[in-house]
Scaffold this motif. Structure first.
Motif, PDB file in Angstrom:
ATOM      1  N   ASP A 264       0.830 -16.727  -2.121  1.00 58.02           N
ATOM      2  CA  ASP A 264       1.658 -15.529  -2.032  1.00 58.02           C
ATOM      3  C   ASP A 264       1.350 -14.756  -0.760  1.00 58.02           C
ATOM      4  OD1 ASP A 264       3.794 -14.455  -3.473  1.00 58.02           O
ATOM      5  OD2 ASP A 264       2.584 -12.861  -4.347  1.00 58.02           O
ATOM      6  N   VAL A 265       0.063 -14.718  -0.387  1.00 58.73           N
ATOM      7  CA  VAL A 265      -0.321 -14.050   0.862  1.00 58.73           C
ATOM      8  C   VAL A 265       0.326 -14.748   2.053  1.00 58.73           C
ATOM      9  CG1 VAL A 265      -2.267 -13.486   2.371  1.00 58.73           C
ATOM     10  CG2 VAL A 265      -2.483 -13.185  -0.112  1.00 58.73           C
ATOM     11  N   LEU A 266       0.289 -16.084   2.075  1.00 59.74           N
ATOM     12  CA  LEU A 266       0.911 -16.815   3.181  1.00 59.74           C
ATOM     13  C   LEU A 266       2.431 -16.698   3.137  1.00 59.74           C
ATOM     14  CD1 LEU A 266      -1.343 -20.008   3.344  1.00 59.74           C
ATOM     15  CD2 LEU A 266      -1.342 -18.018   4.866  1.00 59.74           C
ATOM     16  N   TRP A 267       3.004 -16.544   1.954  1.00 64.80           N
ATOM     17  CA  TRP A 267       4.451 -16.263   1.870  1.00 64.80           C
ATOM     18  C   TRP A 267       4.764 -14.945   2.577  1.00 64.80           C
ATOM     19  CZ3 TRP A 267       6.559 -11.907  -0.493  1.00 64.80           C
ATOM     20  CH2 TRP A 267       7.957 -11.875  -0.547  1.00 64.80           C
ATOM     21  N   ALA A 268       3.942 -13.929   2.318  1.00 69.45           N
ATOM     22  CA  ALA A 268       4.152 -12.645   2.991  1.00 69.45           C
ATOM     23  C   ALA A 268       3.999 -12.796   4.500  1.00 69.45           C
ATOM     24  CB  ALA A 268       3.163 -11.611   2.455  1.00 69.45           C
ATOM     25  N   MET A 269       3.040 -13.616   4.910  1.00 66.07           N
ATOM     26  CA  MET A 269       2.843 -13.831   6.344  1.00 66.07           C
ATOM     27  C   MET A 269       4.059 -14.517   6.961  1.00 66.07           C
ATOM     28  SD  MET A 269      -0.388 -15.660   8.207  1.00 66.07           S
ATOM     29  CE  MET A 269      -0.868 -15.102   9.851  1.00 66.07           C
ATOM     30  N   ASN A 270       4.655 -15.426   6.221  1.00 66.57           N
ATOM     31  CA  ASN A 270       5.793 -16.174   6.761  1.00 66.57           C
ATOM     32  C   ASN A 270       7.102 -15.404   6.734  1.00 66.57           C
ATOM     33  OD1 ASN A 270       5.041 -18.975   7.619  1.00 66.57           O
ATOM     34  ND2 ASN A 270       4.080 -18.968   5.612  1.00 66.57           N
ATOM     35  N   THR A 271       7.207 -14.382   5.894  1.00 65.43           N
ATOM     36  CA  THR A 271       8.485 -13.667   5.782  1.00 65.43           C
ATOM     37  C   THR A 271       8.422 -12.204   6.199  1.00 65.43           C
ATOM     38  OG1 THR A 271       8.118 -13.033   3.458  1.00 65.43           O
ATOM     39  CG2 THR A 271       9.167 -15.169   3.872  1.00 65.43           C
ATOM     40  N   ARG A 272       7.205 -11.668   6.462  1.00 64.27           N
ATOM     41  CA  ARG A 272       7.073 -10.239   6.765  1.00 64.27           C
ATOM     42  C   ARG A 272       6.202  -9.971   7.988  1.00 64.27           C
ATOM     43  NH1 ARG A 272       6.232  -7.687   0.604  1.00 64.27           N
ATOM     44  NH2 ARG A 272       8.262  -8.394  -0.182  1.00 64.27           N
ATOM     45  N   PHE A 273       5.941 -10.995   8.759  1.00 62.40           N
ATOM     46  CA  PHE A 273       4.937 -10.891   9.820  1.00 62.40           C
ATOM     47  C   PHE A 273       5.496 -11.492  11.100  1.00 62.40           C
ATOM     48  CE2 PHE A 273       1.687 -13.301  12.130  1.00 62.40           C
ATOM     49  CZ  PHE A 273       0.672 -12.378  12.335  1.00 62.40           C
ATOM     50  N   GLN A 274       5.266 -10.797  12.230  1.00 63.33           N
ATOM     51  CA  GLN A 274       5.616 -11.310  13.556  1.00 63.33           C
ATOM     52  C   GLN A 274       4.372 -11.264  14.429  1.00 63.33           C
ATOM     53  OE1 GLN A 274       8.492 -12.690  14.689  1.00 63.33           O
ATOM     54  NE2 GLN A 274       9.291 -12.535  12.584  1.00 63.33           N
ATOM     55  N   GLY A 275       4.003 -12.422  14.958  1.00 63.07           N
ATOM     56  CA  GLY A 275       2.745 -12.528  15.680  1.00 63.07           C
ATOM     57  C   GLY A 275       2.606 -11.577  16.852  1.00 63.07           C
TER      58      GLY A 275
ATOM     59  N   ILE B 162      -6.767  -8.243  12.570  1.00 64.38           N
ATOM     60  CA  ILE B 162      -5.955  -7.739  11.461  1.00 64.38           C
ATOM     61  C   ILE B 162      -4.607  -8.445  11.496  1.00 64.38           C
ATOM     62  CG2 ILE B 162      -4.870  -5.713  10.425  1.00 64.38           C
ATOM     63  CD1 ILE B 162      -6.997  -4.020  11.968  1.00 64.38           C
ATOM     64  N   PHE B 163      -4.204  -8.995  10.371  1.00 67.39           N
ATOM     65  CA  PHE B 163      -2.882  -9.597  10.222  1.00 67.39           C
ATOM     66  C   PHE B 163      -2.073  -8.687   9.291  1.00 67.39           C
ATOM     67  CE2 PHE B 163      -5.943 -12.924  11.076  1.00 67.39           C
ATOM     68  CZ  PHE B 163      -5.329 -13.708  12.038  1.00 67.39           C
ATOM     69  N   ASP B 164      -1.193  -7.910   9.872  1.00 65.33           N
ATOM     70  CA  ASP B 164      -0.427  -6.944   9.088  1.00 65.33           C
ATOM     71  C   ASP B 164       0.832  -7.609   8.546  1.00 65.33           C
ATOM     72  OD1 ASP B 164       0.873  -4.834   7.948  1.00 65.33           O
ATOM     73  OD2 ASP B 164       0.655  -3.472   9.671  1.00 65.33           O
ATOM     74  N   CYS B 165       0.767  -8.031   7.282  1.00 63.78           N
ATOM     75  CA  CYS B 165       1.892  -8.712   6.637  1.00 63.78           C
ATOM     76  C   CYS B 165       2.646  -7.770   5.705  1.00 63.78           C
ATOM     77  CB  CYS B 165       1.388  -9.922   5.856  1.00 63.78           C
ATOM     78  SG  CYS B 165       0.409 -11.078   6.834  1.00 63.78           S
ATOM     79  N   THR B 166       2.546  -6.474   5.976  1.00 65.23           N
ATOM     80  CA  THR B 166       3.276  -5.505   5.158  1.00 65.23           C
ATOM     81  C   THR B 166       4.638  -5.216   5.781  1.00 65.23           C
ATOM     82  OG1 THR B 166       2.354  -3.573   6.320  1.00 65.23           O
ATOM     83  CG2 THR B 166       1.131  -4.417   4.413  1.00 65.23           C
ATOM     84  N   VAL B 167       5.547  -4.780   4.938  1.00 62.02           N
ATOM     85  CA  VAL B 167       6.894  -4.405   5.377  1.00 62.02           C
ATOM     86  C   VAL B 167       6.852  -2.978   5.919  1.00 62.02           C
ATOM     87  CG1 VAL B 167       9.250  -3.934   4.596  1.00 62.02           C
ATOM     88  CG2 VAL B 167       7.987  -5.910   3.683  1.00 62.02           C
ATOM     89  N   PRO B 168       7.435  -2.711   7.083  1.00 58.57           N
ATOM     90  CA  PRO B 168       7.538  -1.325   7.547  1.00 58.57           C
ATOM     91  C   PRO B 168       8.236  -0.463   6.486  1.00 58.57           C
ATOM     92  CG  PRO B 168       8.160  -2.831   9.295  1.00 58.57           C
ATOM     93  CD  PRO B 168       8.014  -3.652   8.063  1.00 58.57           C
ATOM     94  N   PHE B 169       7.742   0.741   6.269  1.00 60.90           N
ATOM     95  CA  PHE B 169       8.260   1.561   5.179  1.00 60.90           C
ATOM     96  C   PHE B 169       9.775   1.737   5.255  1.00 60.90           C
ATOM     97  CE2 PHE B 169       9.385   5.535   3.086  1.00 60.90           C
ATOM     98  CZ  PHE B 169       8.791   5.349   1.844  1.00 60.90           C
ATOM     99  N   ASP B 170      10.310   1.934   6.451  1.00 57.24           N
ATOM    100  CA  ASP B 170      11.760   2.171   6.557  1.00 57.24           C
ATOM    101  C   ASP B 170      12.586   0.894   6.426  1.00 57.24           C
ATOM    102  OD1 ASP B 170      11.250   0.908   8.951  1.00 57.24           O
ATOM    103  OD2 ASP B 170      11.812   2.605  10.229  1.00 57.24           O
ATOM    104  N   GLN B 171      11.924  -0.239   6.190  1.00 52.71           N
ATOM    105  CA  GLN B 171      12.631  -1.512   6.020  1.00 52.71           C
ATOM    106  C   GLN B 171      12.510  -2.066   4.599  1.00 52.71           C
ATOM    107  OE1 GLN B 171      14.141  -3.643   8.730  1.00 52.71           O
ATOM    108  NE2 GLN B 171      14.336  -1.540   9.496  1.00 52.71           N
ATOM    109  N   LYS B 172      11.893  -1.306   3.708  1.00 54.70           N
ATOM    110  CA  LYS B 172      11.572  -1.841   2.389  1.00 54.70           C
ATOM    111  C   LYS B 172      12.783  -2.386   1.633  1.00 54.70           C
ATOM    112  CE  LYS B 172       7.198   0.148   0.799  1.00 54.70           C
ATOM    113  NZ  LYS B 172       6.723  -0.805  -0.172  1.00 54.70           N
ATOM    114  N   GLU B 173      13.940  -1.743   1.788  1.00 48.10           N
ATOM    115  CA  GLU B 173      15.111  -2.199   1.033  1.00 48.10           C
ATOM    116  C   GLU B 173      15.590  -3.578   1.464  1.00 48.10           C
ATOM    117  OE1 GLU B 173      16.563  -0.265   4.718  1.00 48.10           O
ATOM    118  OE2 GLU B 173      15.064   0.241   3.189  1.00 48.10           O
TER     119      GLU B 173
END
Length: 492
Positions: free
Chosen positions: A411-422, A459-470
């Motif tokens: 699930d962590v790597l899923w977040a990295m693949n869909t919510r993360f830009q190097g 740090i690998f920030d795989c979180t969604v920016p708050f204004d993009q959550k929807e």
């Protein structure tokens, strides 16, 4: 209270009540490399070379050259077992440890006869021999010698009188000598030995083997959560709601864990250094938590052993260095330290933290962060910086949102693949002291590394920016009760 855990034996009794969590065998086993080679396939897990897996703990009841001896391995080599032994849910382990470290219950000294001293062997006896008395295995054919990997080392600072318990790698060097390795600046007993040496004194020490798992996990806290003067036995006391019981040693001025299976008494000698592999010349020590066999040190301190005491029919406990057992012992206190640090700084933002097996419990942490308001954006990275402060040996931090299971690396790597830009979500902090056992922390791997043991923390920030959550709402499945369909859920 049934199945109350107070020592190693009651811990094993609890595991016997849990299907698939303890395996016992009387098939003869060679302690030199074969025992660990067998357990690699049964349940070592962690960073052990594949094939390996997470599996049951194991008791070997027929150890070659040690008649009557039993060796237990893998007691904590499963997060599920660790949680059962500490009476909590697996996902709550870090939080429970954090609360215990913040509400310590100091150990107490008992006056009655101690279980660990039912049988006494003094080094002055002509037939005294550590090789025969302590069934310490080697992990691999390359090991520098037989290692005690689960010894709770207990000593007292010569100036302050404060005591502490830590785990160090201990190698049998002769009939009455052990080498002890101190990572520079990393453990309190190392500082005690250095101060005793400055004073020209021997440092009394006890080594308790085969104890309550709460002691084994609690002993692995590090500064700043448990600074010099903090006795980690008090964490185990808080976990159990009652103090750890200590007894006076018989041959040195120190105390030991009263219900341990074995206790080795001795003194750390000043101005004596020894090469770990002096008896084997392998060039190696033993497998360490990153998954590599560490080089033998020529700067180990020497313990002159004065006695070995043990319970009747004792059980030797050992650990495979890179196994899931190390992840439990090192990783759960690290989770607790990070959780406590971040929670104090930004209450309610950190939902949970996991120090994953692939990092050996030390190198990598996954932080599950909840952003509730626009001003929370950026706080996730502040939490990562706090994590590095809470545990200096941490190398990588992954940040994920509250809808990602931080304990599931897929699930962590899923977040990295869909919510993360190097190019936008990697934050590097070069030139920071980390851990000497990581072979990539060396100038030979990167020109930017100035000394062995220095790393680039990332740090690998795989979180969604708050204004993009929807835009990042996961597919919403209907809530259903699978118990209505017999056999849908696996046995737990």
């Amino acid at each position: 209270m049934p199945n109350k855990v107070t020592d190693l034996r009651s811990a094993l009794d609890l595991l016997r009540t849990m299907p698939g969590q303890l395996m016992e065998t009387d098939v003869e086993v060679e302690p030199m490399a074969e025992l660990s080679g067998v357990y690699r396939y049964v349940g070592a897990g962690g960073t052990v070379m594949r094939p390996t897996k997470e599996g049951p703990a194991m008791i070997f009841g027929n150890v070659l050259r040690h008649p009557g001896a039993r060796v237990a391995v893998g007691v904590l080599a499963s997060r599920k077992r660790a949680a059962a032994l500490l009476d909590c849910r697996p996902e709550d382990l870090g939080k429970v440890l954090c609360k215990s470290a913040e509400n310590p219950i100091p150990p107490v000294l008992i006056q009655e006869p101690a279980l660990c001293q039912q049988v006494v062997h003094r080094a002055s006896e002509p037939d005294f021999d550590l090789y025969k008395l302590v069934p310490a295995p080697t992990n691999t054919p390359d090991d520098g010698g037989p290692y005690i990997t689960m010894g709770m080392c207990y000593a007292t600072h010569p100036d302050t009188g404060f005591s502490d318990v830590t785990i160090h790698r201990l190698c049998i060097q002769s009939r009455d000598e052990l080498s002890i390795f101190f990572t520079p600046g990393a453990r309190h007993i190392g500082a005690m030995a250095e101060r005793a040496e400055e004073l020209g004194q021997k440092l009394p020490i006890s080594i308790s083997i085969g104890v309550d798992p709460a002691i084994e996990i609690g002993s692995c806290f590090e500064p700043p959560t448990t600074p010099m003067g903090y006795d980690e036995l008090a964490v185990a006391g808080a976990l159990r709601g009652e103090p750890v019981k200590l007894c006076r040693c018989l041959t040195v001025e120190e105390r030991a864990i009263a219900n341990a299976e074995y206790v080795i008494e001795g003194e750390i000698l000043p101005h004596v250094r020894v090469r770990e592999d002096q008896n084997t010349d392998t060039g190696y020590a033993m497998p360490e938590f990153p998954g590599y066999t560490g080089p033998a040190s020529d700067q180990c301190w020497m313990i002159k052993v004065t006695a070995v005491t043990h319970r009747e029919n004792p059980i030797m406990q050992t650990c495979i260095g890179p196994s899931e057992e190390h992840v439990s012992m090192a990783g759960i206190p690290t989770e607790a330290s990070i959780y406590g640090m971040v929670e104090r700084a930004m209450p309610g933002k950190l939902q949970n933290v996991y120090c994953a097996s692939s990092g050996g419990g030390k190198y990598m942490a996954v932080l599950q962060i909840k952003k509730s308001v626009p001003s929370d954006e950026g706080r996730q990275r502040q939490a990562a910086l706090l994590a590095f402060s809470a545990f200096s040996e941490l190398k990588h931090v992954f940040l994920v949102d509250e809808d990602v299971d931080c304990f599931d690396m897929n699930d962590v790597l899923w977040a990295m693949n869909t919510r993360f830009q190097g190019d936008a979500d990697i934050i590097t902090i070069p030139g920071v002291r980390c851990h000497p056992l990581d072979p990539s922390n060396d100038p030979s791997c990167s020109a930017g590394i100035r000394d062995h043991g220095i790393a680039c923390k990332t740090i690998f920030d795989c979180t969604v920016p708050f204004d993009q959550k929807e835009r990042f709402v996961r597919a919403r499945f209907m809530e259903a009760d699978p118990l209505k369909w017999k056999g849908v859920l696996p046995n737990e």
